[in-house]
Design an enzyme around this catalytic site. Structure first.
Site, PDB file in Angstrom:
ATOM      1  N   HIS A  30      42.175  37.157  31.772  1.00 14.03           N
ATOM      2  CA  HIS A  30      41.651  37.276  33.137  1.00 14.03           C
ATOM      3  C   HIS A  30      41.896  35.966  33.893  1.00 14.03           C
ATOM      4  O   HIS A  30      41.091  35.037  33.845  1.00 14.03           O
ATOM      5  CB  HIS A  30      40.149  37.614  33.103  1.00 14.03           C
ATOM      6  CG  HIS A  30      39.593  37.996  34.440  1.00 14.03           C
ATOM      7  ND1 HIS A  30      38.886  39.161  34.646  1.00 14.03           N
ATOM      8  CD2 HIS A  30      39.649  37.379  35.649  1.00 14.03           C
ATOM      9  CE1 HIS A  30      38.528  39.246  35.922  1.00 14.03           C
ATOM     10  NE2 HIS A  30      38.966  38.165  36.546  1.00 14.03           N
ATOM     11  N   HIS A  32      43.573  34.576  37.681  1.00 11.74           N
ATOM     12  CA  HIS A  32      44.154  34.885  38.993  1.00 11.74           C
ATOM     13  C   HIS A  32      45.218  33.858  39.348  1.00 11.74           C
ATOM     14  O   HIS A  32      44.946  32.656  39.359  1.00 11.74           O
ATOM     15  CB  HIS A  32      43.072  34.883  40.072  1.00 11.74           C
ATOM     16  CG  HIS A  32      42.086  36.005  39.930  1.00 11.74           C
ATOM     17  ND1 HIS A  32      42.194  37.188  40.605  1.00 11.74           N
ATOM     18  CD2 HIS A  32      40.975  36.127  39.154  1.00 11.74           C
ATOM     19  CE1 HIS A  32      41.186  37.992  40.274  1.00 11.74           C
ATOM     20  NE2 HIS A  32      40.437  37.366  39.386  1.00 11.74           N
ATOM     21  N   ASP A  34      46.492  33.152  42.233  1.00 13.85           N
ATOM     22  CA  ASP A  34      46.218  32.389  43.460  1.00 13.85           C
ATOM     23  C   ASP A  34      45.018  31.455  43.325  1.00 13.85           C
ATOM     24  O   ASP A  34      44.687  30.738  44.277  1.00 13.85           O
ATOM     25  CB  ASP A  34      46.043  33.318  44.676  1.00 13.85           C
ATOM     26  CG  ASP A  34      45.143  34.510  44.388  1.00 13.85           C
ATOM     27  OD1 ASP A  34      44.857  34.780  43.199  1.00 13.85           O
ATOM     28  OD2 ASP A  34      44.701  35.167  45.341  1.00 13.85           O
ATOM     29  N   GLY A 190      38.009  41.688  44.372  1.00 11.68           N
ATOM     30  CA  GLY A 190      37.399  41.509  45.699  1.00 11.68           C
ATOM     31  C   GLY A 190      35.916  41.837  45.682  1.00 11.68           C
ATOM     32  O   GLY A 190      35.380  42.301  44.674  1.00 11.68           O
ATOM     33  N   HIS A 217      37.235  44.653  37.972  1.00 13.17           N
ATOM     34  CA  HIS A 217      36.134  43.704  38.173  1.00 13.17           C
ATOM     35  C   HIS A 217      34.872  44.529  38.441  1.00 13.17           C
ATOM     36  O   HIS A 217      34.816  45.243  39.448  1.00 13.17           O
ATOM     37  CB  HIS A 217      36.373  42.851  39.419  1.00 13.17           C
ATOM     38  CG  HIS A 217      37.342  41.735  39.245  1.00 13.17           C
ATOM     39  ND1 HIS A 217      38.699  41.905  39.154  1.00 13.17           N
ATOM     40  CD2 HIS A 217      37.135  40.389  39.164  1.00 13.17           C
ATOM     41  CE1 HIS A 217      39.284  40.737  39.028  1.00 13.17           C
ATOM     42  NE2 HIS A 217      38.370  39.789  39.030  1.00 13.17           N
ATOM     43  N   GLU A 220      29.714  42.193  38.223  1.00 14.02           N
ATOM     44  CA  GLU A 220      29.731  40.735  38.423  1.00 14.02           C
ATOM     45  C   GLU A 220      28.720  40.416  39.539  1.00 14.02           C
ATOM     46  O   GLU A 220      27.651  39.897  39.284  1.00 14.02           O
ATOM     47  CB  GLU A 220      31.144  40.269  38.808  1.00 14.02           C
ATOM     48  CG  GLU A 220      31.275  38.780  39.055  1.00 14.02           C
ATOM     49  CD  GLU A 220      32.632  38.386  39.645  1.00 14.02           C
ATOM     50  OE1 GLU A 220      33.372  39.261  40.120  1.00 14.02           O
ATOM     51  OE2 GLU A 220      32.921  37.176  39.668  1.00 14.02           O
ATOM     52  N   ASP A 298      39.321  32.942  34.730  1.00 12.87           N
ATOM     53  CA  ASP A 298      39.236  33.470  36.104  1.00 12.87           C
ATOM     54  C   ASP A 298      40.180  32.681  37.013  1.00 12.87           C
ATOM     55  O   ASP A 298      41.188  33.202  37.471  1.00 12.87           O
ATOM     56  CB  ASP A 298      37.795  33.437  36.649  1.00 12.87           C
ATOM     57  CG  ASP A 298      37.516  34.602  37.600  1.00 12.87           C
ATOM     58  OD1 ASP A 298      38.397  35.482  37.739  1.00 12.87           O
ATOM     59  OD2 ASP A 298      36.434  34.649  38.200  1.00 12.87           O
TER      60      ASP A 298
HETATM   61 ZN   LIG Z   1      38.509  37.704  38.560  1.00  9.34          ZN
END
Ligand SMILES: [Zn+2]
Length: 358
Positions: A30, A32, A34, A190, A217, A220, A298
């Protein structure tokens, strides 16, 4: 009634060192794209692209200071603001290729043997690239790093909760188109609150019908109801975070019985105030009760972390004993979106590479 998370046992003493964890072969499921750039690369790209004024500082030290403020912020904003710094710099093929390559290189350096990178291609089309061009640049960077550093990689394409279903569907179609060329799964990312996963049902039906692996996701920033939607309405194979799962005891039982993996990202959960602190994180309870917990970053940059660092915090701050940290690392390989045979090879390798602990 859900059983609350019990405090860590008194007098817990770490038995692993950070070097042990750095040496262990690891998987990252997991991460990202960006949120995981090198700071130096952000500055380089901003200079090259004439966008330096859009960054909050023009020096590494200045940017590091601002990154540290994320830890002290009581809202999500300071964390999320970093995406508005990184995304404008990731609108060209060269930038995307470089960032993907460097991310795989950084993972290889800490002995991550398998890396799943996720991102939303639509977020990189602001300056004219097509989603296919975006995806090819990312895959190209990862393939080059596989060759240079011996790491294995896969891409997860993310649909976005706050966009229309048609946008998620277009990204699911893109993911399916590249299924045999490096894309291993489809995700929904998101803001969870107010943007339920079930509104993206068509995208998930398409993705499943085209044999993609699904992770979502969920649980959370929202309660276990969001995990139920991800599993039962969208067909998720893995859950991103699942921090609120413990609040629904029946669902917790279901997730344990079926060994549905959770992609836990401890530092991110603390920074985004999903949990109060490392000591209060439910991951210790999950591991002790037999949930298939995997440990991930993350966002390597925004959370100023690495897979090694996350495992170190799991051991020393969440007070998870060495044998359970080892289990989590093995589970990372076992629940990767790799073909079955390849997963088995990885699991055998990691089992023999990491000693057993009492
Ligand atoms: Zn994430």
């Amino acid at each position: 009634m859900a059983t609350p998370i019990s405090p860590a046992p008194q007098g817990f003493l770490p038995t692993l060192t950070r070097d042990d964890l750095a040496r262990w072969p690891k998987a990252e499921l997991h991460c990202h794209l960006d949120g995981s750039l090198r700071l130096e690369t952000m500055l380089d790209l901003a200079r090259e692209q004439g966008k330096l004024s859009a960054l909050p500082s023009d020096s590494i030290d200045g940017l590091q200071d601002i990154l540290r403020q994320v830890d002290d912020s009581e809202t999500l904003e300071a964390y999320l603001r970093w995406f508005s710094y990184s995304l404008p710099l990731m609108q060209s093929r060269e930038a995307l290729r470089r960032i993907a390559y460097e991310l795989a290189e950084d993972n290889a350096k800490e002995n991550v043997r398998y890396l799943e990178v996720r991102y939303g291609p639509i977020l990189h089309t602001d300056e004219g690239l097509t989603m296919a061009e975006v995806n090819e640049a990312v895959l190209d960077g990862l393939k080059a790093a596989e060759k240079d550093f011996g790491i294995r990689t896969g891409v997860i394409v993310c649909g976005l909760r706050d966009r229309r279903e048609s946008a998620s569907l277009a990204q699911a179609e893109l993911a399916a188109q590249y299924r045999d060329q490096g894309v291993v799964g489809f995700d929904l990312a998101g803001g969870e609150r107010g943007n339920p996963a079930e509104l993206h049902g068509a995208a998930f039906y398409f993705a499943r019908k085209h044999l993609l692996n699904i992770t979502i996701h969920a649980g959370e920033a929202y309660g276990p109801e969001s995990i139920r939607q991800a599993l039962f309405k969208c067909g998720a194979h893995r859950i991103g975070h699942g921090t609120s799962l413990w609040q629904d005891e029946e669902l917790l039982r279901y997730v344990i019985d079926r060994q549905i993996p959770l992609e836990i990202c401890p530092t991110s959960n603390v920074q985004t105030h999903v949990v109060k602190g490392f000591k209060e994180h439910p991951l210790r309870k999950y591991l002790a009760e037999g949930v298939a917990v995997t440990i991930n970053t993350d966002n390597r940059l925004f959370s100023r972390t690495s897979v090694t660092e996350e495992l170190w915090r799991v051991h020393t701050e969440c007070d998870v004993p060495a044998n359970l940290v080892r289990d989590a690392v093995i589970l990372g390989f076992r629940h990767s979106f790799l073909p079955w045979e390849e997963k088995q090879d990885f699991v055998r390798m990691v089992r023999s590479a990491i000693p057993q602990y009492a």
